[in-house]
Design a protein around this motif. Structure first.
Motif, PDB file in Angstrom:
ATOM      1  N   ASP A 140      54.101  47.168  85.149  1.00 17.57           N
ATOM      2  CA  ASP A 140      53.126  48.587  84.861  1.00 17.57           C
ATOM      3  C   ASP A 140      52.078  48.165  84.079  1.00 17.57           C
ATOM      4  OD1 ASP A 140      54.170  49.828  86.842  1.00 17.57           O
ATOM      5  OD2 ASP A 140      55.836  51.221  85.310  1.00 17.57           O
ATOM      6  N   TRP A 141      52.378  47.113  83.404  1.00 19.32           N
ATOM      7  CA  TRP A 141      51.316  47.476  82.191  1.00 19.32           C
ATOM      8  C   TRP A 141      50.147  46.305  82.640  1.00 19.32           C
ATOM      9  CZ3 TRP A 141      54.577  47.540  76.952  1.00 19.32           C
ATOM     10  CH2 TRP A 141      55.162  48.458  77.118  1.00 19.32           C
ATOM     11  N   ALA A 142      49.994  45.561  83.498  1.00 16.20           N
ATOM     12  CA  ALA A 142      49.221  44.486  84.169  1.00 16.20           C
ATOM     13  C   ALA A 142      47.932  45.292  84.039  1.00 16.20           C
ATOM     14  CB  ALA A 142      49.887  43.830  85.031  1.00 16.20           C
ATOM     15  N   GLU A 169      63.197  35.761  86.361  1.00 14.36           N
ATOM     16  CA  GLU A 169      62.453  36.323  87.265  1.00 14.36           C
ATOM     17  C   GLU A 169      62.581  37.517  87.109  1.00 14.36           C
ATOM     18  OE1 GLU A 169      58.237  36.969  89.245  1.00 14.36           O
ATOM     19  OE2 GLU A 169      59.573  34.811  89.805  1.00 14.36           O
ATOM     20  N   ASP A 170      62.494  38.744  86.083  1.00 17.82           N
ATOM     21  CA  ASP A 170      62.157  40.537  86.877  1.00 17.82           C
ATOM     22  C   ASP A 170      61.635  41.387  86.812  1.00 17.82           C
ATOM     23  OD1 ASP A 170      64.354  42.260  86.957  1.00 17.82           O
ATOM     24  OD2 ASP A 170      64.821  42.744  84.499  1.00 17.82           O
ATOM     25  N   ASP A 171      61.225  41.829  88.031  1.00 15.83           N
ATOM     26  CA  ASP A 171      60.500  42.214  89.154  1.00 15.83           C
ATOM     27  C   ASP A 171      61.012  43.567  89.724  1.00 15.83           C
ATOM     28  OD1 ASP A 171      58.318  43.269  90.398  1.00 15.83           O
ATOM     29  OD2 ASP A 171      57.494  41.083  91.102  1.00 15.83           O
ATOM     30  N   ARG A 172      61.385  44.469  89.202  1.00 15.41           N
ATOM     31  CA  ARG A 172      61.548  46.115  89.871  1.00 15.41           C
ATOM     32  C   ARG A 172      61.762  47.448  88.504  1.00 15.41           C
ATOM     33  NH1 ARG A 172      65.318  46.986  85.645  1.00 15.41           N
ATOM     34  NH2 ARG A 172      66.015  45.639  83.983  1.00 15.41           N
ATOM     35  N   PRO A 173      61.595  48.646  89.373  1.00 22.31           N
ATOM     36  CA  PRO A 173      61.884  49.356  88.263  1.00 22.31           C
ATOM     37  C   PRO A 173      62.917  49.615  87.734  1.00 22.31           C
ATOM     38  CG  PRO A 173      62.321  49.561  90.744  1.00 22.31           C
ATOM     39  CD  PRO A 173      62.368  48.616  90.400  1.00 22.31           C
ATOM     40  N   GLY A 174      62.620  50.470  86.681  1.00 25.31           N
ATOM     41  CA  GLY A 174      63.564  50.034  85.344  1.00 25.31           C
ATOM     42  C   GLY A 174      63.454  51.091  84.223  1.00 25.31           C
ATOM     43  N   GLN A 175      63.619  51.088  82.606  1.00 26.52           N
ATOM     44  CA  GLN A 175      63.929  52.066  82.033  1.00 26.52           C
ATOM     45  C   GLN A 175      63.254  51.285  81.277  1.00 26.52           C
ATOM     46  OE1 GLN A 175      64.414  55.327  81.660  1.00 26.52           O
ATOM     47  NE2 GLN A 175      64.413  55.744  83.665  1.00 26.52           N
ATOM     48  N   SER A 176      62.837  51.811  79.938  1.00 24.40           N
ATOM     49  CA  SER A 176      62.558  50.993  78.724  1.00 24.40           C
ATOM     50  C   SER A 176      62.623  52.003  77.773  1.00 24.40           C
ATOM     51  CB  SER A 176      60.170  50.716  78.927  1.00 24.40           C
ATOM     52  OG  SER A 176      59.642  51.943  78.510  1.00 24.40           O
ATOM     53  N   GLY A 179      61.018  55.596  77.761  1.00 26.36           N
ATOM     54  CA  GLY A 179      61.104  55.506  79.890  1.00 26.36           C
ATOM     55  C   GLY A 179      61.017  55.141  80.843  1.00 26.36           C
ATOM     56  N   PRO A 180      61.092  55.579  82.499  1.00 20.82           N
ATOM     57  CA  PRO A 180      60.668  54.374  83.022  1.00 20.82           C
ATOM     58  C   PRO A 180      59.365  53.695  83.547  1.00 20.82           C
ATOM     59  CG  PRO A 180      61.250  56.836  83.821  1.00 20.82           C
ATOM     60  CD  PRO A 180      60.503  57.005  82.907  1.00 20.82           C
ATOM     61  N   ARG A 181      60.019  53.244  84.085  1.00 23.28           N
ATOM     62  CA  ARG A 181      58.778  52.092  83.985  1.00 23.28           C
ATOM     63  C   ARG A 181      58.756  50.540  85.503  1.00 23.28           C
ATOM     64  NH1 ARG A 181      57.710  46.635  81.376  1.00 23.28           N
ATOM     65  NH2 ARG A 181      55.505  48.182  81.314  1.00 23.28           N
ATOM     66  N   HIS A 182      57.980  49.782  85.658  1.00 21.79           N
ATOM     67  CA  HIS A 182      57.949  48.769  86.919  1.00 21.79           C
ATOM     68  C   HIS A 182      58.467  47.196  86.092  1.00 21.79           C
ATOM     69  CE1 HIS A 182      58.877  46.910  90.297  1.00 21.79           C
ATOM     70  NE2 HIS A 182      57.399  45.850  89.436  1.00 21.79           N
TER      71      HIS A 182
END
Length: 194
Positions: A140-142, A169-176, A179-182
């Motif tokens: 998301d921050w790319a 390699e972890d490429d998925r929607p999730g939580q931080s 809050g939510p992020r990819h």
């Protein structure tokens, strides 16, 4: 990024699995000198200190030192050195048996990242371990100009010459914590050959 709010959200969590797994893979090798880059509120630094390591911890946030020291016994404090510095301004890193950089290296300015990575590689003693994360281009921050991102080929190139024990390699929607992020993250455990 609101670092104090992030640190508050991280309080009380366990040490990150990439560090725990790197320590497990070391087997019975005695604790030595570790560097924790971007130590934040200090969960991993305290984990290492409690396991008998000498730790040089760095963070840019001026409040991090107090957070890292919270709850440490005098003997643990005696094995801790703290440096307040941005990645772009780090002094030369001393030789280490372990360099840990959990979710921190992406926050180095892209122009300074090659020098930082070269310093990390130079700090790894023969047989020393690196554990940490790099962010990929789907994160998301790319695209944030102040951060660095690497695709899988670039990550593998950065690790050339190291023994790769784990590269997930972890490429998925999730939580931080915020809050939510990819997420697009490369979780790395690697060893400098003896």
């Amino acid at each position: 990024m609101d670092w104090p709010a992030y640190y508050d959200a991280q309080a009380g969590r366990s040490a990150r699995s990439v560090l725990v797994e790197a320590l497990r893979r070391r087997g019975d090798t005695p604790a030595g000198a570790a560097i924790d880059l971007g130590c934040g509120e200090g969960t991993e630094t305290r984990h290492l200190l409690r396991a008998g390591w000498r730790v040089l911890a760095f963070d840019a946030d001026p409040g991090a030192k107090d957070l890292v020291q919270r709850g440490l016994h005098p003997a643990e404090l005696g094995r801790l050195a703290f440096g307040q510095a941005r990645f772009e301004d780090l002094p030369e890193l001393p030789p280490a048996d372990l360099v840990y950089a959990g979710f921190a290296l992406p926050f180095c300015d892209p122009a300074a990242f090659p020098g930082l990575w070269a310093d990390i590689r130079a700090a790894l003693k023969p047989g020393a371990w690196f554990a940490g994360e790099l962010f990929g281009p789907h994160d998301d921050w790319a695209g944030r100009a102040e951060m660095n991102f690497h695709d899988r080929a670039e990550v593998e190139s950065l690790l050339a010459g190291l023994e790769i024990h784990s590269l997930v390699e972890d490429d998925r929607p999730g939580q931080s914590a915020m809050g939510p992020r990819h997420w697009h993250v490369f979780h790395i455990i690697a060893r400098n050959p003896s």
